[in-house]
Design a protein around this motif. Structure first.
Motif, short mmCIF file in Angstrom:
data_model
loop_
_atom_site.label_atom_id
_atom_site.label_comp_id
_atom_site.label_asym_id
_atom_site.label_seq_id
_atom_site.Cartn_x
_atom_site.Cartn_y
_atom_site.Cartn_z
N ASP A 241 84.02 43.45 -33.22
CA ASP A 241 84.44 44.59 -32.40
C ASP A 241 83.38 45.05 -31.40
O ASP A 241 83.68 45.83 -30.50
CB ASP A 241 84.90 45.77 -33.28
CG ASP A 241 83.81 46.30 -34.21
OD1 ASP A 241 82.65 45.83 -34.14
OD2 ASP A 241 84.13 47.20 -35.01
N GLY A 242 82.14 44.57 -31.54
CA GLY A 242 81.10 44.92 -30.58
C GLY A 242 80.88 43.87 -29.52
O GLY A 242 79.93 43.97 -28.73
N GLY A 243 81.72 42.85 -29.50
CA GLY A 243 81.64 41.82 -28.47
C GLY A 243 81.00 40.51 -28.91
O GLY A 243 81.05 39.53 -28.17
N ALA A 244 80.39 40.47 -30.08
CA ALA A 244 79.78 39.23 -30.54
C ALA A 244 80.84 38.24 -31.00
O ALA A 244 81.93 38.62 -31.43
CB ALA A 244 78.81 39.51 -31.69
N VAL A 245 80.51 36.95 -30.89
CA VAL A 245 81.34 35.90 -31.47
C VAL A 245 80.62 35.35 -32.69
O VAL A 245 79.40 35.45 -32.80
CB VAL A 245 81.66 34.78 -30.46
CG1 VAL A 245 82.42 35.33 -29.28
CG2 VAL A 245 80.39 34.07 -30.00
N GLY A 246 81.38 34.75 -33.60
CA GLY A 246 80.79 34.24 -34.83
C GLY A 246 81.32 32.88 -35.19
O GLY A 246 82.46 32.52 -34.85
N ARG A 247 80.49 32.11 -35.88
CA ARG A 247 80.86 30.82 -36.44
C ARG A 247 80.45 30.83 -37.91
O ARG A 247 79.28 31.10 -38.22
CB ARG A 247 80.14 29.68 -35.73
CG ARG A 247 80.23 29.74 -34.20
CD ARG A 247 81.60 29.34 -33.70
NE ARG A 247 81.65 29.30 -32.24
CZ ARG A 247 82.37 30.11 -31.48
NH1 ARG A 247 83.11 31.04 -32.05
NH2 ARG A 247 82.36 30.00 -30.17
N LEU A 248 81.38 30.52 -38.80
CA LEU A 248 81.09 30.55 -40.23
C LEU A 248 81.59 29.27 -40.88
O LEU A 248 82.76 28.91 -40.73
CB LEU A 248 81.75 31.77 -40.88
CG LEU A 248 81.41 32.10 -42.33
CD1 LEU A 248 81.68 33.59 -42.62
CD2 LEU A 248 82.19 31.27 -43.35
N TRP A 249 80.68 28.58 -41.60
CA TRP A 249 81.06 27.39 -42.36
C TRP A 249 80.77 27.65 -43.83
O TRP A 249 79.68 28.10 -44.19
CB TRP A 249 80.28 26.17 -41.90
CG TRP A 249 80.49 24.95 -42.77
CD1 TRP A 249 81.69 24.44 -43.19
CD2 TRP A 249 79.49 24.09 -43.31
NE1 TRP A 249 81.49 23.31 -43.98
CE2 TRP A 249 80.14 23.08 -44.07
CE3 TRP A 249 78.10 24.08 -43.24
CZ2 TRP A 249 79.45 22.07 -44.74
CZ3 TRP A 249 77.40 23.06 -43.91
CH2 TRP A 249 78.09 22.08 -44.65
#
Length: 385
Positions: A241-249
């Motif tokens: 919600d603050g604009g960051a993107v994420g990648r999770l494995w």
């Protein structure tokens, strides 16, 4: 200072998590272990509790007996830890909150989003603390990462990459091992296996450090061992919600990986990297400068890191100490409430029921997106939309 009274449900003899909780709760001398219902077998639980020093009348046969017994006491426990099988968390946590006890619940807090929302409402209306044991957020340098992000050292956060991958369920011959089989059985584990077990730790840590909540996700889930109904590997793309993107494995079939919890955060002014298996070092790369290694316990760190550093620099920090920091936070919160004062801001970091609810919403969103070939899915609980 008078010790707070602590009780535990589950975590009996042979439990993986019970000793870590008992070590963590007792480390600072803030809590006294006074009551427990430690095993699903009443006689076994009573006997084991007494070997740990519990009085016979407070070593209970089951959680219902413990609830009735503690409610009737003037010296009732201040905090109850729920470390039972996943499907029982909601019922036990709800009952103790409604009876006026503070609760620390193991993850996942509930099995459904609706149950999670109910726990959030009960905790709010009762005025009781409901914490969730995302214990890895207790590590000193994880809290320093959070402080660095919050004070702007990295600038705006662009990307967070989280992993929790191990290889301990990679042997297909273990398909009938009861310790493994239940994790991939929808009747016992719910809609998700590996993401619900390990992925939510990585997700919580990412959100905790960057100070942003998950909005939506796209998931690729797979059962690498074909006999499993639920996933043993997942790759999740995320928007915060603050604009960051994420990648999770997250994976349970990554042979060669042991624990595998790591976090990397990349902002406009620098990047951070931390691994749970080497918790004493935090790697910091300011834009245009040389790589720096921040050591746990060194001078000049944040108040959040200083408060949670327990052994001198150069000595190993471990999981029970991270758990101890969660218990230290809770002791401060309970004492502050009793004293009618604000709590120490550096201690106001324990994971809340809201975190447990957001995790459960993410679990269902991953399951839904995985079945829909990665379709982007709203990952927020309905009450937070």
């Amino acid at each position: 200072m008078t010790k707070l009274k602590w009780g535990m449900i589950g975590g009996g003899e042979g439990s993986q998590i019970g000793p870590a909780h008992r070590l963590g709760a007792g480390l600072d001398g803030a809590f006294e272990f006074c009551a427990g219902a430690l095993d699903h077998r009443p006689d076994t639980g009573r006997a084991y509790g007494q070997t740990l020093g519990l009085a016979a009348d407070r070593s209970y046969g089951d959680w219902q007996e413990m609830l009735a017994g503690e409610k009737a006491r003037e010296d009732r426990v201040d905090l109850v830890t729920v470390a039972t099988p996943n499907a029982t968390h909601f019922e036990i946590t709800k009952a103790f909150l409604e009876a006026g006890f503070h609760v620390l619940c193991e993850k996942p807090m509930t099995m459904t989003v609706e149950e999670g929302e109910e726990i959030v409402r009960i905790a709010k209306s009762s005025g009781r603390i409901c914490a969730v044991n995302y214990g890895y957020s207790g590590y000193s340098l994880v809290r320093h990462m959070r402080a660095m992000v919050a004070r702007g050292d990295l600038g705006a956060i662009r990307l967070v990459k989280a992993e929790f991958a191990h290889g301990h369920h990679a042997d297909a011959a273990d398909a009938d091992n009861p310790r493994v089989r239940w994790r991939y059985d929808p009747a016992q584990a719910g809609v998700s296996a590996q993401f619900a077990d390990c992925g939510i730790h990585a997700l919580h840590m990412a959100s905790f450090v960057i100070g942003q909540e998950l909005k939506s996700l796209s998931a690729d889930t797979v059962s690498c061992i074909a006999s499993r109904e639920l996933e043993d590997d997942a790759m999740v793309n995320m928007r915060f919600d603050g604009g960051a993107v994420g990648r999770l494995w997250t994976s349970s079939v990554a042979i060669g990986r042991q624990h595998g919890l790591t976090l990397q955060v990349f902002g406009e002014k620098g990047g951070l990297r931390w691994a749970q298996e080497q918790p004493n070092q935090l790697y910091w790369m300011p834009l245009g400068e040389r790589l720096q290694v921040i050591e746990r316990g060194e001078a000049g760190l944040s108040p959040e890191a200083d408060r949670t550093t327990r052994v001198t620099i150069g000595h190993a920090e471990g999981m029970p100490l991270a758990f101890a920091n969660i218990y230290s936070d809770l002791a401060e919160a309970i004492r502050a409430a009793k004293d009618g004062r604000p709590m120490d801001p550096a201690a106001d970091l324990y994971p809340r029921a809201e975190d447990g609810l957001r995790s459960m919403a993410a679990v269902f969103a991953v399951a839904e997106s995985g079945k829909a070939d990665g379709q982007w899915t709203d990952a927020r609980p309905p009450m937070f939309r």
